[in-house]
Enzyme design. Structure first.
Site, PDB file in Angstrom:
ATOM      1  N   ARG A  27       0.122   7.372 -16.971  1.00 14.56           N
ATOM      2  CA  ARG A  27       1.384   7.209 -16.231  1.00 14.56           C
ATOM      3  C   ARG A  27       2.455   6.555 -17.100  1.00 14.56           C
ATOM      4  O   ARG A  27       3.645   6.730 -16.865  1.00 14.56           O
ATOM      5  CB  ARG A  27       1.171   6.284 -15.017  1.00 14.56           C
ATOM      6  CG  ARG A  27       0.435   6.860 -13.868  1.00 14.56           C
ATOM      7  CD  ARG A  27       0.022   5.759 -12.900  1.00 14.56           C
ATOM      8  NE  ARG A  27       1.099   5.008 -12.280  1.00 14.56           N
ATOM      9  CZ  ARG A  27       1.766   5.387 -11.197  1.00 14.56           C
ATOM     10  NH1 ARG A  27       1.476   6.530 -10.616  1.00 14.56           N
ATOM     11  NH2 ARG A  27       2.719   4.643 -10.686  1.00 14.56           N
ATOM     12  N   ARG A  55       6.444   5.700 -26.683  1.00 15.74           N
ATOM     13  CA  ARG A  55       7.507   6.396 -27.418  1.00 15.74           C
ATOM     14  C   ARG A  55       7.968   5.626 -28.659  1.00 15.74           C
ATOM     15  O   ARG A  55       7.856   4.396 -28.691  1.00 15.74           O
ATOM     16  CB  ARG A  55       8.689   6.686 -26.474  1.00 15.74           C
ATOM     17  CG  ARG A  55       9.246   5.495 -25.727  1.00 15.74           C
ATOM     18  CD  ARG A  55      10.542   5.851 -24.971  1.00 15.74           C
ATOM     19  NE  ARG A  55      10.354   6.320 -23.607  1.00 15.74           N
ATOM     20  CZ  ARG A  55      10.491   5.552 -22.525  1.00 15.74           C
ATOM     21  NH1 ARG A  55      10.809   4.287 -22.641  1.00 15.74           N
ATOM     22  NH2 ARG A  55      10.325   6.058 -21.328  1.00 15.74           N
ATOM     23  N   ARG A  71      -8.264  -0.418  -3.523  1.00 17.91           N
ATOM     24  CA  ARG A  71      -7.981  -1.727  -4.079  1.00 17.91           C
ATOM     25  C   ARG A  71      -6.913  -2.342  -3.194  1.00 17.91           C
ATOM     26  O   ARG A  71      -5.932  -1.678  -2.825  1.00 17.91           O
ATOM     27  CB  ARG A  71      -7.462  -1.560  -5.520  1.00 17.91           C
ATOM     28  CG  ARG A  71      -7.418  -2.851  -6.286  1.00 17.91           C
ATOM     29  CD  ARG A  71      -8.782  -3.390  -6.588  1.00 17.91           C
ATOM     30  NE  ARG A  71      -8.675  -4.620  -7.373  1.00 17.91           N
ATOM     31  CZ  ARG A  71      -9.543  -5.602  -7.308  1.00 17.91           C
ATOM     32  NH1 ARG A  71     -10.590  -5.530  -6.503  1.00 17.91           N
ATOM     33  NH2 ARG A  71      -9.386  -6.676  -8.060  1.00 17.91           N
ATOM     34  N   ARG A  87       1.435  -9.588 -11.608  1.00 19.22           N
ATOM     35  CA  ARG A  87       2.864  -9.595 -11.922  1.00 19.22           C
ATOM     36  C   ARG A  87       3.631 -10.542 -11.014  1.00 19.22           C
ATOM     37  O   ARG A  87       3.165 -10.878  -9.930  1.00 19.22           O
ATOM     38  CB  ARG A  87       3.482  -8.191 -11.885  1.00 19.22           C
ATOM     39  CG  ARG A  87       3.018  -7.308 -10.771  1.00 19.22           C
ATOM     40  CD  ARG A  87       3.462  -5.843 -10.980  1.00 19.22           C
ATOM     41  NE  ARG A  87       2.906  -4.999  -9.935  1.00 19.22           N
ATOM     42  CZ  ARG A  87       2.894  -3.676  -9.927  1.00 19.22           C
ATOM     43  NH1 ARG A  87       3.435  -3.006 -10.917  1.00 19.22           N
ATOM     44  NH2 ARG A  87       2.353  -2.998  -8.938  1.00 19.22           N
ATOM     45  N   GLU A 110       1.793 -11.159  -7.304  1.00 19.55           N
ATOM     46  CA  GLU A 110       0.954 -10.075  -6.785  1.00 19.55           C
ATOM     47  C   GLU A 110      -0.486 -10.287  -7.255  1.00 19.55           C
ATOM     48  O   GLU A 110      -0.768 -10.213  -8.454  1.00 19.55           O
ATOM     49  CB  GLU A 110       1.522  -8.754  -7.317  1.00 19.55           C
ATOM     50  CG  GLU A 110       1.026  -7.539  -6.596  1.00 19.55           C
ATOM     51  CD  GLU A 110       1.771  -6.280  -7.046  1.00 19.55           C
ATOM     52  OE1 GLU A 110       3.014  -6.271  -7.072  1.00 19.55           O
ATOM     53  OE2 GLU A 110       1.097  -5.313  -7.401  1.00 19.55           O
ATOM     54  N   TYR A 145      -2.896   8.813  -5.616  1.00 24.43           N
ATOM     55  CA  TYR A 145      -2.011   7.796  -6.195  1.00 24.43           C
ATOM     56  C   TYR A 145      -0.596   8.379  -6.296  1.00 24.43           C
ATOM     57  O   TYR A 145      -0.102   8.644  -7.372  1.00 24.43           O
ATOM     58  CB  TYR A 145      -2.555   7.459  -7.585  1.00 24.43           C
ATOM     59  CG  TYR A 145      -2.058   6.205  -8.263  1.00 24.43           C
ATOM     60  CD1 TYR A 145      -0.921   5.539  -7.846  1.00 24.43           C
ATOM     61  CD2 TYR A 145      -2.732   5.678  -9.358  1.00 24.43           C
ATOM     62  CE1 TYR A 145      -0.487   4.400  -8.492  1.00 24.43           C
ATOM     63  CE2 TYR A 145      -2.317   4.541 -10.015  1.00 24.43           C
ATOM     64  CZ  TYR A 145      -1.191   3.915  -9.578  1.00 24.43           C
ATOM     65  OH  TYR A 145      -0.758   2.788 -10.241  1.00 24.43           O
ATOM     66  N   ASP A 182       3.467   8.631  -6.024  1.00 24.39           N
ATOM     67  CA  ASP A 182       4.712   7.868  -6.017  1.00 24.39           C
ATOM     68  C   ASP A 182       5.599   8.409  -4.895  1.00 24.39           C
ATOM     69  O   ASP A 182       5.320   9.470  -4.334  1.00 24.39           O
ATOM     70  CB  ASP A 182       5.408   7.986  -7.374  1.00 24.39           C
ATOM     71  CG  ASP A 182       4.807   7.028  -8.397  1.00 24.39           C
ATOM     72  OD1 ASP A 182       4.383   5.927  -7.993  1.00 24.39           O
ATOM     73  OD2 ASP A 182       4.757   7.380  -9.589  1.00 24.39           O
TER      74      ASP A 182
END
Ligand code: FAD
Ligand code: UDP
Length: 370
Positions: A175, A179, A252, A283, A303, A351, A353
């Site tokens: 995901r 670069r 989870r 996070r 979190e 999963y 988005d």
């Protein structure tokens, strides 16, 4: 009440249920949307506290390359120009995410793409024999080598998923962009932003003119709810729908610890990831930065990943081979129920988005209207 009181009973006022309801309303259909929570919007729910839109169930950044979906949401609400650029904190040192020239400079002091590529090649050398990475650990090592894996991936991943990275599917790490440009944008998509005023506004717009009942659990009153409509759209857990007949699907869970602080700016960024194993949360979010807020106070959220249990929310499907095999059985069963549509992250055990959920709901509405 007669069976045809509504054309559709929609279980779940999250993104899938709300987009589907909006589309059916456009087509003149009558829908009843129910949700067991106290509010609409599912996991994208935002709530105003201290004049800040708080992402109550974790950071949500809208990103897509799908023009149809981008136009659809922009017709509902205005989006800002937020670009997600999380920072990683590993044992007190900061690194840019996703993996890009800034990260490579911070890790190795390399200043050109050529130097960075050489360094990455050296790092990958030991894993050249891995042709088809079987799990997240192998995939990460093949992608960027040992330093990136150990500092930025291993600890975070194992906290997040509560199991060794060798037991996590490889697709999850794919995901993230990798670069050789100085670009901290977490996504490669063409369009990105946050709805000005929060996500709840977007969902409320979708549900305008649709009957919604919150704090109604489908399973607590299944028989009478079932009798209200000929068709059901179900966006809850597919295993629960079929009484766990083939066993329980694993998820989870997360715990969100929200805190109001008197300071104006706590961490200078909307998202900071803690990538070492020792820090118990993954996070910290600072919500005002999603909307460039200037408020005097700030709200942060830690979190914490959690083992899933009956009283915990199911956030992430665990798409490993064992769970996938169980899901396939439920999928087969669901295909036999022609008047029930299963859609969204929980019912499709994917999963997804947000943009993918919207696309799926639009396609499904179109398909059944033909
Ligand atoms: P949900 O939002 O889960 O909605 C399902 C609804 O059904 C819920 O409101 C639930 O209460 C209700 N329900 C379930 N069972 C019953 C029942 N028995 N009776 C009544 N109601 C019921 N996506 C992005 O694009 N960008 C991001 O940055 C991003 N970040 C994320 C961060 C986190 C922590 C998580 C967990 C997800 C993130 N996502 C992100 C994914 C995004 O949240 C989902 O794609 C989207 O919310 C899925 O919508 P949904 O309608 O399928 O599910
Ligand atoms: N990940 C990581 N380090 C990070 C961020 C992400 O190793 O700093 C890995 C981790 O395995 C995570 C996956 O990449 O589950 C996907 O990350 P993403 O930020 O897309 O997760 P989400 O926002 O969906 O929780």
């Amino acid at each position: 009440m007669p069976k045809n009181t509504y054309d559709f009973l929609i279980v779940g006022a999250g993104l899938f249920g709300s987009v589907f309801a909006a589309e059916m309303k456009k087509r003149g259909k009558k829908c009843l949307v129910i949700d067991k929570r106290k509010h609409v919007a599912g996991n994208i729910y935002t709530e105003k506290r201290e004049d800040i839109n708080v992402h109550v169930y974790g950071a949500h950044i809208f990103h897509t390359s799908n023009k149809r979906v981008w136009d659809y949401v922009n017709n509902l609400v205005e989006f800002n120009r937020y670009t997600n650029s999380p920072v990683a904190n590993y044992k007190g040192r900061l690194y840019s995410l996703p993996f890009n020239m800034n990260t490579f400079y911070q890790l190795w002091g390399v200043t050109t793409p050529e130097q960075a590529k050489q360094k990455v090649e050296e790092q990958r050398e030991a894993y050249k024999h891995i042709i088809n990475p079987k799990n997240l650990e192998e995939q990460a090592l093949v992608l960027g080598g040992k330093d990136i894996y150990e500092k930025l991936i291993k600890g975070y991943t194992e906290k997040q998923w509560g199991r060794p990275a060798t037991q996590i599917p490889a697709f999850i790490i794919r995901r993230l962009p990798f670069r050789f440009t100085f670009d901290n944008n977490y996504f490669n998509d063409l369009y990105q932003g946050i709805p000005i005023g929060g996500y709840t506004k977007l969902v409320e717009k979708l549900l305008e003119g649709v009957e919604v009942r919150t704090e109604v659990d489908f399973f607590k009153d299944r028989k009478s709810l079932d009798s209200l409509a000929d068709n059901i759209v179900f966006t809850g857990k597919i295993d629960e729908f079929f009484d766990f007949k083939y066993g329980k699907l694993e998820y989870r869970s997360l715990h969100f610890d929200h805190e109001i602080l008197k300071t104006e700016n706590f961490q200078g960024n909307a998202v900071v990831n803690y990538t070492d194993r020792e820090v118990p949360f993954t996070r910290i979010l600072e919500h005002k930065h999603f909307e460039f807020g200037q408020q005097k106070r700030t709200i942060i959220t830690r979190e914490y990943p959690h083992e899933f249990s009956k009283d915990k929310e199911s956030y992430y499907p665990i798409n490993d081979a064992k769970n996938q095999a169980i899901y396939e059985k439920y999928l087969k069963l669901s295909e036999e129920n022609k008047n029930i549509i299963f859609g969204g992250r929980l019912a499709e055990y994917k999963y997804y988005d947000m943009h993918q959920v919207i696309e799926k709901a639009l396609d499904k509405a179109k398909e059944i209207s033909l």
